[in-house]
Design a protein around this motif. Structure first.
Motif, PDB file in Angstrom:
ATOM      1  N   THR A  58     -15.919  14.309 -43.069  1.00 52.17           N
ATOM      2  CA  THR A  58     -14.724  14.458 -42.217  1.00 52.17           C
ATOM      3  C   THR A  58     -13.811  13.315 -43.084  1.00 52.17           C
ATOM      4  OG1 THR A  58     -14.916  13.009 -40.499  1.00 52.17           O
ATOM      5  CG2 THR A  58     -15.450  15.377 -40.060  1.00 52.17           C
ATOM      6  N   ILE A  59     -12.346  13.575 -43.004  1.00 48.58           N
ATOM      7  CA  ILE A  59     -11.208  12.490 -43.354  1.00 48.58           C
ATOM      8  C   ILE A  59     -11.190  11.567 -42.144  1.00 48.58           C
ATOM      9  CG2 ILE A  59      -8.871  12.163 -43.877  1.00 48.58           C
ATOM     10  CD1 ILE A  59      -8.957  15.094 -45.251  1.00 48.58           C
ATOM     11  N   ASN A  60     -11.462  10.356 -42.070  1.00 46.80           N
ATOM     12  CA  ASN A  60     -11.569   9.573 -41.016  1.00 46.80           C
ATOM     13  C   ASN A  60     -10.533   8.607 -41.212  1.00 46.80           C
ATOM     14  OD1 ASN A  60     -14.306  10.426 -40.427  1.00 46.80           O
ATOM     15  ND2 ASN A  60     -14.968   8.928 -42.012  1.00 46.80           N
ATOM     16  N   LEU A  61      -9.513   8.751 -40.101  1.00 49.36           N
ATOM     17  CA  LEU A  61      -8.452   7.758 -39.974  1.00 49.36           C
ATOM     18  C   LEU A  61      -8.240   7.113 -38.922  1.00 49.36           C
ATOM     19  CD1 LEU A  61      -6.155  11.178 -40.513  1.00 49.36           C
ATOM     20  CD2 LEU A  61      -6.972   9.648 -42.349  1.00 49.36           C
ATOM     21  N   VAL A  62      -7.506   5.947 -38.991  1.00 50.10           N
ATOM     22  CA  VAL A  62      -7.170   4.836 -38.116  1.00 50.10           C
ATOM     23  C   VAL A  62      -5.499   4.784 -37.964  1.00 50.10           C
ATOM     24  CG1 VAL A  62      -7.595   2.551 -37.083  1.00 50.10           C
ATOM     25  CG2 VAL A  62      -9.262   3.548 -38.345  1.00 50.10           C
ATOM     26  N   THR A  63      -5.161   4.961 -36.568  1.00 47.91           N
ATOM     27  CA  THR A  63      -3.808   4.324 -36.493  1.00 47.91           C
ATOM     28  C   THR A  63      -3.718   3.318 -35.284  1.00 47.91           C
ATOM     29  OG1 THR A  63      -1.385   4.707 -36.306  1.00 47.91           O
ATOM     30  CG2 THR A  63      -3.075   6.229 -34.833  1.00 47.91           C
ATOM     31  N   THR A  64      -3.053   1.972 -35.620  1.00 50.22           N
ATOM     32  CA  THR A  64      -2.863   1.217 -34.523  1.00 50.22           C
ATOM     33  C   THR A  64      -1.657   0.263 -35.114  1.00 50.22           C
ATOM     34  OG1 THR A  64      -4.247  -0.670 -33.338  1.00 50.22           O
ATOM     35  CG2 THR A  64      -4.461  -0.525 -35.614  1.00 50.22           C
ATOM     36  N   HIS A  65      -1.573  -0.673 -34.005  1.00 47.53           N
ATOM     37  CA  HIS A  65      -0.174  -1.496 -34.160  1.00 47.53           C
ATOM     38  C   HIS A  65      -0.454  -2.955 -33.970  1.00 47.53           C
ATOM     39  CE1 HIS A  65       4.308  -1.399 -33.846  1.00 47.53           C
ATOM     40  NE2 HIS A  65       4.031  -2.543 -33.200  1.00 47.53           N
ATOM     41  N   LEU A  66      -0.689  -3.676 -35.301  1.00 52.29           N
ATOM     42  CA  LEU A  66      -0.860  -5.134 -35.028  1.00 52.29           C
ATOM     43  C   LEU A  66      -0.622  -5.753 -36.397  1.00 52.29           C
ATOM     44  CD1 LEU A  66      -3.420  -4.905 -36.914  1.00 52.29           C
ATOM     45  CD2 LEU A  66      -4.794  -4.482 -34.758  1.00 52.29           C
ATOM     46  N   THR A  67      -0.855  -6.944 -36.235  1.00 54.06           N
ATOM     47  CA  THR A  67      -0.692  -7.918 -37.595  1.00 54.06           C
ATOM     48  C   THR A  67      -1.839  -7.856 -38.506  1.00 54.06           C
ATOM     49  OG1 THR A  67       1.075  -8.913 -36.292  1.00 54.06           O
ATOM     50  CG2 THR A  67       0.211 -10.083 -38.389  1.00 54.06           C
ATOM     51  N   THR A 101      -8.116  20.230 -37.699  1.00 58.02           N
ATOM     52  CA  THR A 101      -8.420  20.733 -38.667  1.00 58.02           C
ATOM     53  C   THR A 101      -7.023  21.268 -39.469  1.00 58.02           C
ATOM     54  OG1 THR A 101     -10.516  21.594 -37.829  1.00 58.02           O
ATOM     55  CG2 THR A 101      -9.884  22.620 -39.975  1.00 58.02           C
ATOM     56  N   THR A 102      -6.848  20.770 -40.862  1.00 57.38           N
ATOM     57  CA  THR A 102      -5.841  21.210 -41.297  1.00 57.38           C
ATOM     58  C   THR A 102      -5.760  22.908 -41.859  1.00 57.38           C
ATOM     59  OG1 THR A 102      -6.426  21.178 -43.885  1.00 57.38           O
ATOM     60  CG2 THR A 102      -5.758  19.147 -42.481  1.00 57.38           C
ATOM     61  N   TRP A 145     -10.303  16.605 -39.868  1.00 63.83           N
ATOM     62  CA  TRP A 145      -9.901  15.164 -39.977  1.00 63.83           C
ATOM     63  C   TRP A 145     -10.351  14.447 -38.435  1.00 63.83           C
ATOM     64  CZ3 TRP A 145      -6.156  13.980 -36.162  1.00 63.83           C
ATOM     65  CH2 TRP A 145      -5.445  15.165 -35.928  1.00 63.83           C
ATOM     66  N   ARG A 146     -10.546  13.089 -38.593  1.00 64.50           N
ATOM     67  CA  ARG A 146     -10.809  12.702 -37.256  1.00 64.50           C
ATOM     68  C   ARG A 146      -9.970  11.185 -37.112  1.00 64.50           C
ATOM     69  NH1 ARG A 146     -17.212  13.707 -35.588  1.00 64.50           N
ATOM     70  NH2 ARG A 146     -17.175  15.900 -35.928  1.00 64.50           N
ATOM     71  N   MET A 147      -9.453  10.670 -36.005  1.00 67.41           N
ATOM     72  CA  MET A 147      -8.686   9.817 -36.129  1.00 67.41           C
ATOM     73  C   MET A 147      -9.006   8.806 -34.742  1.00 67.41           C
ATOM     74  SD  MET A 147      -4.470   9.671 -35.274  1.00 67.41           S
ATOM     75  CE  MET A 147      -4.139  10.260 -36.844  1.00 67.41           C
ATOM     76  N   ILE A 148      -9.100   7.484 -35.205  1.00 70.36           N
ATOM     77  CA  ILE A 148      -8.901   6.632 -34.047  1.00 70.36           C
ATOM     78  C   ILE A 148      -7.443   6.109 -33.672  1.00 70.36           C
ATOM     79  CG2 ILE A 148      -9.549   4.400 -33.318  1.00 70.36           C
ATOM     80  CD1 ILE A 148     -12.008   4.426 -35.163  1.00 70.36           C
ATOM     81  N   ALA A 149      -7.073   6.336 -32.452  1.00 70.27           N
ATOM     82  CA  ALA A 149      -5.657   5.960 -32.093  1.00 70.27           C
ATOM     83  C   ALA A 149      -5.569   5.149 -30.997  1.00 70.27           C
ATOM     84  CB  ALA A 149      -4.863   7.534 -31.731  1.00 70.27           C
ATOM     85  N   LEU A 150      -5.322   3.619 -31.310  1.00 68.89           N
ATOM     86  CA  LEU A 150      -5.298   2.608 -30.646  1.00 68.89           C
ATOM     87  C   LEU A 150      -4.158   2.015 -30.578  1.00 68.89           C
ATOM     88  CD1 LEU A 150      -7.507   0.722 -29.117  1.00 68.89           C
ATOM     89  CD2 LEU A 150      -7.606  -0.497 -31.230  1.00 68.89           C
ATOM     90  N   PRO A 151      -3.341   2.228 -29.390  1.00 67.13           N
ATOM     91  CA  PRO A 151      -2.117   1.433 -29.203  1.00 67.13           C
ATOM     92  C   PRO A 151      -2.133  -0.037 -29.329  1.00 67.13           C
ATOM     93  CG  PRO A 151      -2.620   3.077 -27.500  1.00 67.13           C
ATOM     94  CD  PRO A 151      -3.925   2.717 -28.218  1.00 67.13           C
ATOM     95  N   PHE A 152      -1.088  -0.641 -29.246  1.00 65.87           N
ATOM     96  CA  PHE A 152      -0.972  -2.237 -29.204  1.00 65.87           C
ATOM     97  C   PHE A 152      -1.663  -2.558 -28.077  1.00 65.87           C
ATOM     98  CE2 PHE A 152       0.966  -6.110 -27.602  1.00 65.87           C
ATOM     99  CZ  PHE A 152       0.801  -6.841 -28.657  1.00 65.87           C
ATOM    100  N   LEU A 153      -2.396  -3.642 -28.347  1.00 64.71           N
ATOM    101  CA  LEU A 153      -3.486  -4.159 -27.253  1.00 64.71           C
ATOM    102  C   LEU A 153      -3.160  -5.941 -27.187  1.00 64.71           C
ATOM    103  CD1 LEU A 153      -5.974  -3.590 -25.790  1.00 64.71           C
ATOM    104  CD2 LEU A 153      -7.223  -4.515 -27.704  1.00 64.71           C
ATOM    105  N   SER A 154      -2.614  -5.848 -25.944  1.00 68.28           N
ATOM    106  CA  SER A 154      -2.255  -7.639 -25.791  1.00 68.28           C
ATOM    107  C   SER A 154      -3.348  -8.430 -25.743  1.00 68.28           C
ATOM    108  CB  SER A 154      -1.322  -7.778 -24.440  1.00 68.28           C
ATOM    109  OG  SER A 154      -2.124  -7.435 -23.372  1.00 68.28           O
ATOM    110  N   GLN A 155      -3.263  -9.892 -25.797  1.00 68.09           N
ATOM    111  CA  GLN A 155      -4.462 -10.663 -25.829  1.00 68.09           C
ATOM    112  C   GLN A 155      -4.930 -10.379 -24.252  1.00 68.09           C
ATOM    113  OE1 GLN A 155      -2.799 -14.481 -27.144  1.00 68.09           O
ATOM    114  NE2 GLN A 155      -3.996 -14.313 -28.930  1.00 68.09           N
ATOM    115  N   ARG A 156      -4.223 -10.517 -23.361  1.00 71.85           N
ATOM    116  CA  ARG A 156      -4.977 -10.375 -22.066  1.00 71.85           C
ATOM    117  C   ARG A 156      -5.506  -9.099 -21.785  1.00 71.85           C
ATOM    118  NH1 ARG A 156      -0.427 -10.949 -17.065  1.00 71.85           N
ATOM    119  NH2 ARG A 156       0.109  -8.967 -18.128  1.00 71.85           N
ATOM    120  N   TYR A 157      -4.853  -7.975 -22.206  1.00 69.23           N
ATOM    121  CA  TYR A 157      -5.621  -6.944 -22.238  1.00 69.23           C
ATOM    122  C   TYR A 157      -6.741  -6.518 -22.970  1.00 69.23           C
ATOM    123  CZ  TYR A 157      -5.926  -1.639 -20.593  1.00 69.23           C
ATOM    124  OH  TYR A 157      -6.098  -0.549 -19.938  1.00 69.23           O
ATOM    125  N   ALA A 158      -6.871  -7.150 -23.861  1.00 69.07           N
ATOM    126  CA  ALA A 158      -8.268  -6.968 -24.850  1.00 69.07           C
ATOM    127  C   ALA A 158      -9.431  -7.672 -24.105  1.00 69.07           C
ATOM    128  CB  ALA A 158      -7.797  -8.125 -26.152  1.00 69.07           C
TER     129      ALA A 158
END
Length: 381
Positions: free
Chosen positions: A178-187, A120-121, A127-140
């Motif tokens: 809520t303010i809905n956010l996503v952060t992730t690392h991909l193409t 909360t600001t 606010w609510r956030m999905i925090a998804l680190p990089f996911l390799s194909q094998r780990y997917a």
């Protein structure tokens, strides 16, 4: 709320054998200054904090101090692992991060709640956030098993896995008020490469469509592509880009961080704040005479020489331009026949004759190079 979005620091990156840690410290210090000036409610670091999965002690010190300094600006801070990072090693830093008030997620874990961050600001916006680190194909595949997906879902493509994971997480995290956010690392398909990314993790099976992101997200903070850009999608999808040019292929990028203003009932507005602390990278072309008259300032140089190849040419250029980190012959100077010349027949011919023919085919018929080959060949044989 106001968000500062940055990614792809690549601390520890070496450019053509030259360490850049001092530049990286200056760049991150400027990012901290921007945070102090902008006073964001939330700072997102969307992966690739390091350039290697085995960072040096100095690189680790720079990253942890930068994260601590950003947190001391008063903003909430969420950082995730990228494809260059060692996810489990980042997770090993979580006790330190939590004591410093930093949310750090290095790798995908079994619990859905591990990847849902809430806050909360100071102004009372939730606010609510999905925090998804990089996911390799094998780990997917392993990830979809952890989230108990069906067998049919487990045989789908990488993009299908990412979409399903985000859908499961959004159902857990997002709310209408809520303010809905996503952060992730991909193409994301349609994103422009910055020039210095790791190709294996940007093309083919690793590219996902923007439709993997939930339509009720107010902002998606991406890392991985090093050029700042917005990608068309069902919600605002943004790469902040790297705050410094990682390699000469990125010389045309504008290093920056993204500042985002967003609320639950208003579309996100994004503006870029340039980061200028790093030494510029520049690619130049010319003959020796033209290069001698060049004033490149303090930039690090990649030089394409418009001269016939010969021994000692690189050394002449580097003596003339001490800040030249890479010296190549301009491809325009190489004969077209070099690519199509027939292979030399080895039978009955000496190594020296074969090498001389090779040089001639490459347009590199230089006596000094031939003499050096003969001397070295004689020593080893």
């Amino acid at each position: 709320m106001k968000i500062l979005h940055t990614s792809d620091w690549h601390v520890g990156k070496v450019l053509k054998g030259r360490p850049r840690l001092d530049e990286q410290i200056q760049v991150l210090a400027q990012v901290v200054e921007v945070a102090r000036d902008e006073r964001p409610d939330l700072i997102i670091v969307a992966g690739d904090l390091y350039d290697t999965a085995a960072p040096t002690a100095d690189a680790t010190r720079v990253v942890t101090r930068a994260l601590s300094a950003l947190r001391r600006t008063g903003a909430e801070l969420v950082a995730i692992g990228g494809n260059h990072d060692n996810g489990p090693a980042l997770d090993a830093l979580r006790p330190w991060a939590e004591s410093a008030g930093i949310t750090l997620r290095g790798a995908v874990r079994e619990s859905v709640k591990e990847h849902v961050i809430t806050g909360t600001t100071a102004g009372g916006e939730e606010w609510r956030m999905i925090a998804l680190p990089f996911l390799s194909q094998r780990y997917a595949v392993r990830a979809v098993e952890m989230f108990k997906l069906t067998d049919a879902e487990a045989t789908q493509t990488y993009a299908d896995h990412v979409a399903r994971l985000l859908s499961v997480l959004a159902a857990e995290a997002f709310a209408d008020d809520t303010i809905n956010l996503v952060t992730t690392h991909l193409t994301v398909v349609g994103g422009a490469m910055g020039g210095g990314e790791r190709d294996a993790h940007t093309i083919l099976g690793y590219a996902v469509p923007a439709t993997v992101f939930p339509g009720n997200a107010h902002y998606v903070a991406l890392g991985h592509l090093h050029r700042a850009q917005t990608v068309p999608g069902p919600c605002p999808v943004r790469y902040s880009g790297s705050p410094l040019a990682i390699d000469f292929g990125e010389a045309e990028n504008t290093p920056s961080v993204s500042v985002v203003d967003v609320s639950a009932d208003r579309t996100a507005k994004v503006r870029d704040v340039p980061i200028t602390a790093a030494t510029p990278l520049k690619t130049v072309f010319g003959t020796l005479e033209q290069l001698a008259a060049l004033d490149a300032g303090e930039a690090w140089l990649r030089v394409f020489v418009r001269e016939a190849p010969r021994a000692g040419l690189r050394e002449e250029v580097q003596e003339m331009l001490p800040r030249a980190l890479e010296v190549r012959i301009d491809p325009m100077m190489l004969p077209e026949a070099a690519a199509t010349r027939p292979s030399a027949r080895a039978a009955g011919r000496s190594a020296g004759e074969l090498f001389t023919e090779y040089l001639a085919g490459k347009g590199h018929d230089d006596p000094a190079t031939r003499d050096l080959f003969h001397r070295l060949h004689g020593e080893v044989s």
